[in-house]
Design a protein around this motif. Sequence first.
Motif: not given
Length: 779
Positions: A32-61
Motif C-alpha cells: 500500500e505504501n511503496e517503500r523507497r530504500p535509500p540508495l547509497p552514493p556511488t564511489l564517484r559521487e563520494r569522490a566528487q563530494a570530497a574533492c569539490s570545493c567552493s569559497k564558502k566551503r573553504a571558509f567553513q573548513i
Amino acid sequence: MAAGERAAEPLAELSHYVVARPIYSEAGFQDENERRPPLPPTLRERAQAACSCSKKRAFQITKSFLPILEWLPGYRVKEWLVSDIISGVSTGLVATLQGLAYALLASVPVGYGLYSAFFPILTYFFLGTSRHISVGPFPVVSLMVGSVVLSMAPDENFIIDGSNATGANSTGTVVDTESRDAQRVLIASTLTFLVGILQVIFGVLQIGFIVRYLADPLVGGFTTAAAFQVFVSQLKIVLNVSTKNYNGVLSIIYTLIETFERIGTTNIADLIAGLLTIFICMVVKEINDRFKHKIPIPIPIEVIVTIVATGISYAADLENKYNAGIVKSIPRGFLPPEPPDVSLFSQMIAASFSIAIVAYAIAVSVGKVYATKYDYAIDGNQEFIAFGISNIFSGAFSCFVATTALSRTAVQESTGGKTQVAGIISAGIVLIAIVALGKLLEPLQKSVLAAVVIANLKGMFMQVFDVPRLWRQNKVDAMIWVFTCVASIILGLDLGLLAGLLFGLLTVVLRVQFPSWGGFGNIPGTDIYKKVKDYKNIVEPEGVKILRFSSPIFYANIDGLKSSLKSTVGFDAVKVYNKRLKALRKIQKLIKKGKLKATKNGIISEPGITNEAFETDEEPEDNEDLQVPTKEVEIQVDWNSELPVKVNIPKVPIHSLILDFGAVTFLDIVAVRSIKTIIREFERIDVRVYFASYQDNLISQLERSAFFDDIVRKDIFFLTVHDAVLYIRNQMTCSDSQDPIFEKISLMQESKEPIEFTETTRTDDELDVQEEAMRRLAS
C-alpha cells in the motif's frame, strides 16, 4: 461556572482518539505504501563530494580549524573587554601559583610549572572551541605525568659517591639532583610531546566520541582516587619527610607506610606553615562559595597566602634557622626550545595514551558545563586537535601536559571572563612572573605550595557523597564509581582507569546479555499492551502469548531469548515435539500389536483390550529414532487430551506467539539463524510465530541474511502488536466458521459398547491407512 464547563469540553474531546485503518502486516504495508530504500552514493559521487570545493566551503573548513575566526569578529569590545581584563588578571595570579604547586606533582622543578601555565594558552587561544576554560596544569594529570617521570628517572639512578660531594649523608652517597632534574624535565616534555601527537591523531581521525565511554560515575571515582593519590604525595612535602619514590601497584600504601615510619623527622616549621595554609585557604574558599553572589570577585586567597608566606620565610630565614624546605631556585626568562627524546617513546606510549584521554575528558567535561550555560557548542574533535597542538608546542619548551582545572576555570568565569581573551591576559600575568617575579618567590616554602594543592582537592573529595545518591538512583553506576576509585588507589591511576573502563564496559555487556523481558497483555478496549505482572487489569488474548525482549539480539544473549520464550509460553517447544514423537512410537507399536486402530478419523483403542503401554514419567527420555516420516492424510489429533499411552506430554495452551521487537535495534547472523529455528520449532507443534513493532532496519537486515523464504514470509511481520492480535483473532474466527462440524478426536476413546468399523479385518489397505495416520500425527 458555565464558562468553565464550556472551556473544559474541548479538552474532554481531545483526551480520546479514534483511528480506523487496515490491519497492517509488513507485506501489506509495503504494497500500500511503496517503500523507497535509500540508495547509497556511488564511489564517484563520494569522490566528487570530497574533492569539490567552493569559497564558502573553504571558509567553513578554515573556521572549523581556527575557531577564533568564528568568535573574534563578533567580539563586543565595550561590553566584554573590561570584564576579560579583570578576569584575566585574577586567573593569571591563580595560574601562576598553581603552576608552581602542580610542578611538585609532576616531579619537576617548580619553575617549569610556570612554563606549563603559559605556553599552552598561546595556541589554544586560536584553536580551542571553549571560551571559558583556563588552560594549564591540573592535579590529576600532573600526578599521572609525575608517576611516569618517577618510574623512568628514580633517585636511585642518580646516586653518586658522597666522598666527592659536599654534604654527604651517613651512607656515603648523595643524589645528583642537577642531572636528575634535567632528565626528569626531558622525560616530562617528551611525554607531553607524545601526548600531543596522540591527541592530534585522535582529532584528525574524528574519534572524539571516545570520551563518551568515560561515564560520569567512572570519572567521579577516578578523580576522587586521584585526589587521594595527590593528597598522599603532598603529605610528605607538608611534613618535609623524605621517602622513596614509589610507583605502580600499591605504591600509595608503601608511601603512607614509610611516611608514618619517618614521621619523627617532621620539620615543625614546614608542618605549621602547611597546616595554617590549608586551614586559611579552605575557610576563605568556603566564604567565597557561600557569598559568591555578594562578593564581586572571589578573594584570591592562594595568592595572598603565597605572598605572606614568602615574606615570612624571607624575613625569618626559615631555611637556615629551621631547615625548612624552600623553592630555592626559579629560572628567570625562557629556555630555548628542545626536541623530544624520541627513543623514550616506546617506554611511555601506554601511559601517554591514558594521559591523553584523561586530559581531554577533563577539559571537554568542564568546557561543556560552561558551553551549556552560555549557549554555544563545543566541538569534541577540534578540542582534541587544539589540546594536541598545544601540548606539542609546549612540549618543545620543557612543559608538562596541559588540560584545564575546574577551580581555575571557575575563577575565570566568576570574575567576568567572556572569551579566551581572558585566557591570553592570564598568560600575560604568568609571563610577568616568569620574567620578573620568579626570583621573589624563591624563599617560599614547598610545604605552602603542597598545602595549596591539598586545599584545592576539597571539591574532588566531596564527590564521595555522590555514592549514596548513585546507589539510590542506579546501583550499577554506584558500583562503577566504587570499583574505579578502589582500583585507581590500589593499582595506580593508569591501570585503575583501564580497570574502571573495562568494568564499566562489562556492566554494559551484562545488561545487554541479560536484558529485561516479560509477557505482555492488553488493556481492555485499547491498543495498549503492558507487562502482565505490572498491572491488575491486563488481559492476555486467548491462545496468544506476547513476549517483549528489550535488547539487541546477538550471539551473546540469544540463549537469554530462548529461556525467556520458555518462561513466557510455559513449555519447551523442542521437548514437546520430542515427547509427541515418542508417543507416536508407542502408538505405532500398539497398532502393530492390534491394541490400537488407526482410521482417517483418528486413533482409537480396540474394545476390551488392556493398554499395556504404560510408561512412568521418570523413565529417561529416549532420543533415538524419534523422527517418524510424515505424509498428509485427513486426521486431527488433540495433543492436549489424554493419550492412549502414558507419556508425559507438556500441554500447549496457545496457538500463536507474538514477539514484540520494538526495543530490538539490531540482529547479528547468529540471531537471525536462531530466530528462524525458533519459528520452525513452534510451527511443528502447531504454534504460529508473529513479529510486531520492529524497526525498518531489522527488515533490511533480515533480507540481507536470507531470512525470508517460502515458509517464513513478510506477512508474519506486523507494524504493531495490536495489528498482530487482530489478525490472529480474525484468522481463528474465519477458521471456525469454515469448518463448523470439525471435531477433535480424543486418542483415549475407550467405549464400553462395540464400535462398528467399516472392515473387521485388517487388510493391507487398512495398514496403509494406519501408516498414513502415523505419518500425519508426526507433522
